[in-house]
Design a protein around this motif. Sequence first.
Motif, PDB file in Angstrom:
ATOM      1  N   GLY A  75      39.384  74.441  29.762  1.00 34.31           N
ATOM      2  CA  GLY A  75      40.509  75.314  30.095  1.00 34.31           C
ATOM      3  C   GLY A  75      41.761  74.900  29.336  1.00 34.31           C
ATOM      4  O   GLY A  75      42.491  75.746  28.806  1.00 34.31           O
ATOM      5  N   SER A  76      42.016  73.600  29.250  1.00 37.21           N
ATOM      6  CA  SER A  76      43.223  73.125  28.556  1.00 37.21           C
ATOM      7  C   SER A  76      43.148  73.438  27.063  1.00 37.21           C
ATOM      8  O   SER A  76      44.143  73.863  26.464  1.00 37.21           O
ATOM      9  CB  SER A  76      43.406  71.619  28.752  1.00 37.21           C
ATOM     10  N   LEU A  77      41.978  73.226  26.448  1.00 36.08           N
ATOM     11  CA  LEU A  77      41.862  73.524  25.009  1.00 36.08           C
ATOM     12  C   LEU A  77      42.077  75.018  24.754  1.00 36.08           C
ATOM     13  O   LEU A  77      42.735  75.403  23.786  1.00 36.08           O
ATOM     14  CB  LEU A  77      40.500  73.096  24.461  1.00 36.08           C
ATOM     15  N   ALA A  78      41.525  75.854  25.642  1.00 35.14           N
ATOM     16  CA  ALA A  78      41.700  77.304  25.477  1.00 35.14           C
ATOM     17  C   ALA A  78      43.189  77.656  25.576  1.00 35.14           C
ATOM     18  O   ALA A  78      43.721  78.413  24.752  1.00 35.14           O
ATOM     19  CB  ALA A  78      40.891  78.047  26.540  1.00 35.14           C
ATOM     20  N   ALA A  79      43.886  77.068  26.550  1.00 33.72           N
ATOM     21  CA  ALA A  79      45.310  77.378  26.735  1.00 33.72           C
ATOM     22  C   ALA A  79      46.137  76.871  25.553  1.00 33.72           C
ATOM     23  O   ALA A  79      47.026  77.582  25.049  1.00 33.72           O
ATOM     24  CB  ALA A  79      45.793  76.749  28.041  1.00 33.72           C
ATOM     25  N   LEU A  80      45.832  75.655  25.096  1.00 32.86           N
ATOM     26  CA  LEU A  80      46.593  75.099  23.967  1.00 32.86           C
ATOM     27  C   LEU A  80      46.400  75.946  22.704  1.00 32.86           C
ATOM     28  O   LEU A  80      47.343  76.196  21.955  1.00 32.86           O
ATOM     29  CB  LEU A  80      46.156  73.655  23.691  1.00 32.86           C
ATOM     30  N   GLN A 139      47.040  67.153  40.112  1.00 37.36           N
ATOM     31  CA  GLN A 139      48.456  66.981  39.769  1.00 37.36           C
ATOM     32  C   GLN A 139      48.640  66.731  38.274  1.00 37.36           C
ATOM     33  O   GLN A 139      49.753  66.546  37.805  1.00 37.36           O
ATOM     34  CB  GLN A 139      49.074  65.828  40.580  1.00 37.36           C
ATOM     35  N   SER A 140      47.537  66.670  37.542  1.00 38.24           N
ATOM     36  CA  SER A 140      47.636  66.517  36.086  1.00 38.24           C
ATOM     37  C   SER A 140      46.467  67.264  35.452  1.00 38.24           C
ATOM     38  O   SER A 140      45.486  67.587  36.135  1.00 38.24           O
ATOM     39  CB  SER A 140      47.582  65.029  35.700  1.00 38.24           C
ATOM     40  N   PHE A 141      46.576  67.503  34.154  1.00 38.74           N
ATOM     41  CA  PHE A 141      45.497  68.180  33.436  1.00 38.74           C
ATOM     42  C   PHE A 141      44.483  67.159  32.937  1.00 38.74           C
ATOM     43  O   PHE A 141      44.864  66.072  32.495  1.00 38.74           O
ATOM     44  CB  PHE A 141      46.063  68.975  32.254  1.00 38.74           C
ATOM     45  N   GLY A 142      43.220  67.511  33.032  1.00 40.47           N
ATOM     46  CA  GLY A 142      42.182  66.689  32.389  1.00 40.47           C
ATOM     47  C   GLY A 142      41.560  65.611  33.255  1.00 40.47           C
ATOM     48  O   GLY A 142      40.649  64.923  32.805  1.00 40.47           O
ATOM     49  N   GLY A 143      42.048  65.410  34.471  1.00 40.58           N
ATOM     50  CA  GLY A 143      41.430  64.407  35.346  1.00 40.58           C
ATOM     51  C   GLY A 143      41.532  63.022  34.746  1.00 40.58           C
ATOM     52  O   GLY A 143      42.547  62.660  34.147  1.00 40.58           O
ATOM     53  N   ASN A 144      40.452  62.264  34.867  1.00 40.26           N
ATOM     54  CA  ASN A 144      40.467  60.875  34.410  1.00 40.26           C
ATOM     55  C   ASN A 144      39.268  60.636  33.500  1.00 40.26           C
ATOM     56  O   ASN A 144      38.200  60.253  33.953  1.00 40.26           O
ATOM     57  CB  ASN A 144      40.411  59.959  35.648  1.00 40.26           C
ATOM     58  N   HIS A 145      39.449  60.917  32.215  1.00 41.74           N
ATOM     59  CA  HIS A 145      38.314  60.825  31.291  1.00 41.74           C
ATOM     60  C   HIS A 145      38.735  60.226  29.954  1.00 41.74           C
ATOM     61  O   HIS A 145      39.890  60.319  29.578  1.00 41.74           O
ATOM     62  CB  HIS A 145      37.784  62.214  30.908  1.00 41.74           C
ATOM     63  N   LEU A 175      30.005  57.653   9.981  1.00 40.91           N
ATOM     64  CA  LEU A 175      30.389  58.963  10.500  1.00 40.91           C
ATOM     65  C   LEU A 175      31.540  58.720  11.467  1.00 40.91           C
ATOM     66  O   LEU A 175      31.404  57.936  12.420  1.00 40.91           O
ATOM     67  CB  LEU A 175      29.164  59.570  11.225  1.00 40.91           C
ATOM     68  N   GLY A 176      32.673  59.352  11.179  1.00 43.08           N
ATOM     69  CA  GLY A 176      33.889  59.099  11.956  1.00 43.08           C
ATOM     70  C   GLY A 176      33.731  59.458  13.431  1.00 43.08           C
ATOM     71  O   GLY A 176      32.969  60.368  13.786  1.00 43.08           O
ATOM     72  N   TYR A 177      34.447  58.722  14.258  1.00 48.01           N
ATOM     73  CA  TYR A 177      34.359  58.893  15.701  1.00 48.01           C
ATOM     74  C   TYR A 177      35.781  58.982  16.259  1.00 48.01           C
ATOM     75  O   TYR A 177      36.684  58.298  15.747  1.00 48.01           O
ATOM     76  CB  TYR A 177      33.623  57.671  16.286  1.00 48.01           C
ATOM     77  N   ASN A 178      35.968  59.804  17.276  1.00 46.21           N
ATOM     78  CA  ASN A 178      37.313  60.053  17.808  1.00 46.21           C
ATOM     79  C   ASN A 178      37.256  60.084  19.326  1.00 46.21           C
ATOM     80  O   ASN A 178      36.268  60.536  19.903  1.00 46.21           O
ATOM     81  CB  ASN A 178      37.811  61.434  17.379  1.00 46.21           C
ATOM     82  N   SER A 179      38.342  59.663  19.959  1.00 47.26           N
ATOM     83  CA  SER A 179      38.410  59.754  21.421  1.00 47.26           C
ATOM     84  C   SER A 179      39.719  60.379  21.876  1.00 47.26           C
ATOM     85  O   SER A 179      40.767  60.149  21.281  1.00 47.26           O
ATOM     86  CB  SER A 179      38.289  58.371  22.051  1.00 47.26           C
ATOM     87  N   ILE A 180      39.577  61.124  22.954  1.00 45.12           N
ATOM     88  CA  ILE A 180      40.735  61.777  23.579  1.00 45.12           C
ATOM     89  C   ILE A 180      40.876  61.180  24.975  1.00 45.12           C
ATOM     90  O   ILE A 180      39.904  61.151  25.724  1.00 45.12           O
ATOM     91  CB  ILE A 180      40.469  63.303  23.730  1.00 45.12           C
ATOM     92  N   LYS A 181      42.080  60.712  25.315  1.00 45.96           N
ATOM     93  CA  LYS A 181      42.289  60.229  26.684  1.00 45.96           C
ATOM     94  C   LYS A 181      42.972  61.334  27.483  1.00 45.96           C
ATOM     95  O   LYS A 181      43.843  62.029  26.957  1.00 45.96           O
ATOM     96  CB  LYS A 181      43.171  58.982  26.674  1.00 45.96           C
ATOM     97  N   SER A 182      42.595  61.417  28.762  1.00 43.63           N
ATOM     98  CA  SER A 182      43.139  62.532  29.543  1.00 43.63           C
ATOM     99  C   SER A 182      44.662  62.471  29.673  1.00 43.63           C
ATOM    100  O   SER A 182      45.300  63.514  29.739  1.00 43.63           O
ATOM    101  CB  SER A 182      42.470  62.629  30.907  1.00 43.63           C
ATOM    102  N   GLU A 183      45.263  61.261  29.651  1.00 44.16           N
ATOM    103  CA  GLU A 183      46.732  61.184  29.778  1.00 44.16           C
ATOM    104  C   GLU A 183      47.387  61.931  28.607  1.00 44.16           C
ATOM    105  O   GLU A 183      48.402  62.599  28.779  1.00 44.16           O
ATOM    106  CB  GLU A 183      47.264  59.735  29.731  1.00 44.16           C
ATOM    107  N   ARG A 184      46.780  61.801  27.432  1.00 46.80           N
ATOM    108  CA  ARG A 184      47.372  62.463  26.267  1.00 46.80           C
ATOM    109  C   ARG A 184      47.176  63.985  26.355  1.00 46.80           C
ATOM    110  O   ARG A 184      48.057  64.762  25.978  1.00 46.80           O
ATOM    111  CB  ARG A 184      46.722  61.907  24.996  1.00 46.80           C
ATOM    112  N   LEU A 185      45.995  64.388  26.847  1.00 48.17           N
ATOM    113  CA  LEU A 185      45.757  65.826  27.030  1.00 48.17           C
ATOM    114  C   LEU A 185      46.809  66.383  27.994  1.00 48.17           C
ATOM    115  O   LEU A 185      47.428  67.413  27.741  1.00 48.17           O
ATOM    116  CB  LEU A 185      44.344  66.063  27.587  1.00 48.17           C
TER     117      LEU A 185
END
Length: 385
Positions: A16-21, A39-45, A86-96
């Motif tokens: 949902g957040s990616l679609a909105a962004l 109370q925040s987007f993305g929960g804890n992931h 092969l490159g690897y990336n991580s997204i933290k929910s706080e940043r989302l």
Amino acid sequence: MTPAPQLIIAGGGLSGSLAALALAKRRPDVSFVLVEQGQSFGGNHVWSFFDSDVAPEQRWIVDPLVSGKWPDHQVNFPKRSRRIALGYNSIKSERLDRTVRTSLRPEQYRLGQRIVDLGAHHVTFDGGDRIEARGVIDARGVSTLKGLDLGWQKFVGRTFRFERSHGSSRPVIMDACVDQQSGYRFVYTLPFSDNELMVEDTYYSTSAVLDATRVRQSIDDYVLAKGWGAGEVVSEEIGLLPVLLGGDLASLWDPSEVAAARLGLRGGFFHPTTGYTVPDAVQNAALLTQQRDVSGPALHLLYHRRAAALWKERSFYQLLNRMLFRAADPDQRYRVLEHFYRLPQPLIARFYAGQLTTIDKLRILSGRPPVPLRRALAAVRETKS
Ligand SMILES: Cc1cc2nc3c(=O)[nH]c(=O)nc-3n(C[C@H](O)[C@H](O)[C@H](O)COP(=O)(O)OP(=O)(O)OC[C@H]3O[C@@H](n4cnc5c(N)ncnc54)[C@H](O)[C@@H]3O)c2cc1C
């Protein structure tokens, strides 16, 4: 009174957040509201993806969210260790969460609002308020998985801040040189900085029950055995992801249900083997920005058709999953992955991106199977009863 938005996006998790962004960035003409119960987007992931999971022309969707980025990664098995460039990336929910709050205008999102009723053109909140729109996208995460034949990928991940450098510079996405308990087990480590490391203990298991206390202890034992020294746990995530062995998409897109479009896990947009949703979530967000017609029925048709096409295209993964879960004994399941990692890197990249070619599929099945032949053949023949 604020005019009704064209779109309601229900659920401010990953999809949902990616679609909105994406809409906010590329389609300022579409009015929408993103609704999240937390109370925040993305929960804890921590969500991760390989460079090859996201097409270069769609990187604009995820690049602002990336908290960790590495040029390569590693896998370790008893008889095979391999560095994969092969490159690897991580997204933290706080940043989302931060990105959503700063990229959307206040009228484009609502936090702390639980939806109790959702239809093709409305949502109702638990306080009784209701908003209407031309279309609704349901991205509220997993709902019923009834009717699907599933195994489970379950894990606890703990991020440690050590007193000194842990000395790891690249992600180890599978260290299967650990005791094989409750099915295929591996430890996954992500070095976010010199002294910060996420250590995740993962089990591919037939049981959905996760004993988090025991797994935390296993993680502590692993940290001790690696000699990383004393560390403070700064965050923790717990996951239980479906591994698809068989079943029909109609279990998720029930034709008798309300005609709201679905995204993310709710729409069946997940990798059948890893349970990951980042690649599909990015593609679906990009697709949304390309639609002239963002009415409910049009989006329902668009995403239902896409989910059905992907389900069919990825049926091969269900076969592989059955081999993993049914043809191999639980403590020998790691051999299936060890065998898989003999394959060339571009094929491995396509495997994770869900884009295997026919030749890839033949190559995966070629050679001496790492499981008893009779049981492998039974897994091939098996269809869900
Ligand atoms: C711990 C963990 C780690 C993972 N790591 C990865 C990874 O590395 N890479 C990857 O690709 N995938 C990963 N996954 C799998 C998958 O990507 C995630 O589960 C992803 O968050 C699913 O996205 P989603 O948008 O479908 O659901 P979610 O992100 O779960 O979002 C659903 C949102 O809807 C909200 N919601 C639910 N009900 C209501 C309601 N009634 N009213 C209002 N809001 C509601 C929820 O609060 C939630 O925020 C991970 C999953 C977990 C659990």
